[in-house]
Enzyme design. Structure first.
Site, PDB file in Angstrom:
ATOM      1  CB  CYS A  88      -0.884   0.028   1.250  1.00 12.24           C
ATOM      2  SG  CYS A  88      -1.945  -1.408   1.482  1.00 12.24           S
ATOM      3  CG  HIS A  89      -0.140   4.644  -2.188  1.00  8.87           C
ATOM      4  ND1 HIS A  89      -0.967   3.715  -2.773  1.00  8.87           N
ATOM      5  CD2 HIS A  89       0.459   5.312  -3.198  1.00  8.87           C
ATOM      6  CE1 HIS A  89      -0.889   3.838  -4.083  1.00  8.87           C
ATOM      7  NE2 HIS A  89      -0.025   4.806  -4.370  1.00  8.87           N
TER       8      HIS A  89
END
Length: 146
Positions: A8-9
Site C-alpha cells: 500500500c501507499h
C-alpha cells in the site's frame, strides 16, 4: 497455505500487518511492502519480488493492494504473470483482510480471489476480474505478411 504480500501507499501496508499480528500473533508467509513518495518503480519491483519469494510456499501468493492502477498494483500485476497461482487484489481494508484470515489455509488462490471480491464488492476487485472486462488485444492477422 497461501502467502500474502500486503502493499500500500505510505506506511499503510506495515500498519495493516502490525494490526493483524497484534491481534492474531505472528503471521507466517505474510510480508508488507510500503510504497513511499519518491520510491522508484525499480526499487518497488525489487522489494515486492523479494516479498513474493519470502511469502511463497508453492501454494500461491495473494497481492493485497490499496488502489487499482497505482504503482504497487501495477508491479504486482507484472510479477503475477511470471508466477503461477498469484492473484492481485485491489481496494483491500484491514477488516476485509481479517475476514479472510482463515481462508489462507483452506482455499486455492483463485477461490480466495473470488471470495474476497465477493465480500468486498464493489470497492474490491482483482486483476483477473479487470481482465475479464477488458480482454487483452489479440491480432487477427499477421502484420508482417505482404
Amino acid at each position: 497455505m497461501l502467502g500474502w504480500v500486503i502493499t500500500c501507499h505510505d506506511d499503510r501496508a506495515q500498519e495493516i500487518l502490525d494490526a493483524l499480528e497484534k491481534k492474531h500473533g505472528a503471521l507466517l508467509q505474510c510480508r508488507a511492502v510500503n510504497f513511499w513518495r519518491g520510491l522508484s518503480s525499480n526499487m518497488l519491483s525489487r522489494m515486492m519480488c523479494d516479498a513474493l519469494h519470502e511469502a511463497d510456499s508453492g501454494e500461491g501468493v495473494i497481492f493485497l493492494t490499496d488502489i487499482a492502477g497505482a504503482p504497487p498494483y501495477r508491479v504486482a500485476s507484472l510479477l503475477s504473470h511470471k508466477h503461477s497461482r498469484c492473484e492481485v487484489i485491489s481496494g483491500v481494508t484491514l477488516p476485509l483482510i481479517e475476514q479472510m484470515m482463515a481462508c489462507r489455509e483452506t482455499m486455492t488462490s483463485s477461490e480466495f480471489r473470488e471470495r474476497i471480491v465477493e465480500l468486498g464488492a464493489p470497492e474490491v476487485s482483482s486483476l483477473w476480474h479487470q481482465q475479464q472486462k477488458n480482454p487483452p488485444f489479440v491480432l487477427k492477422h499477421n502484420l508482417y505478411e505482404y
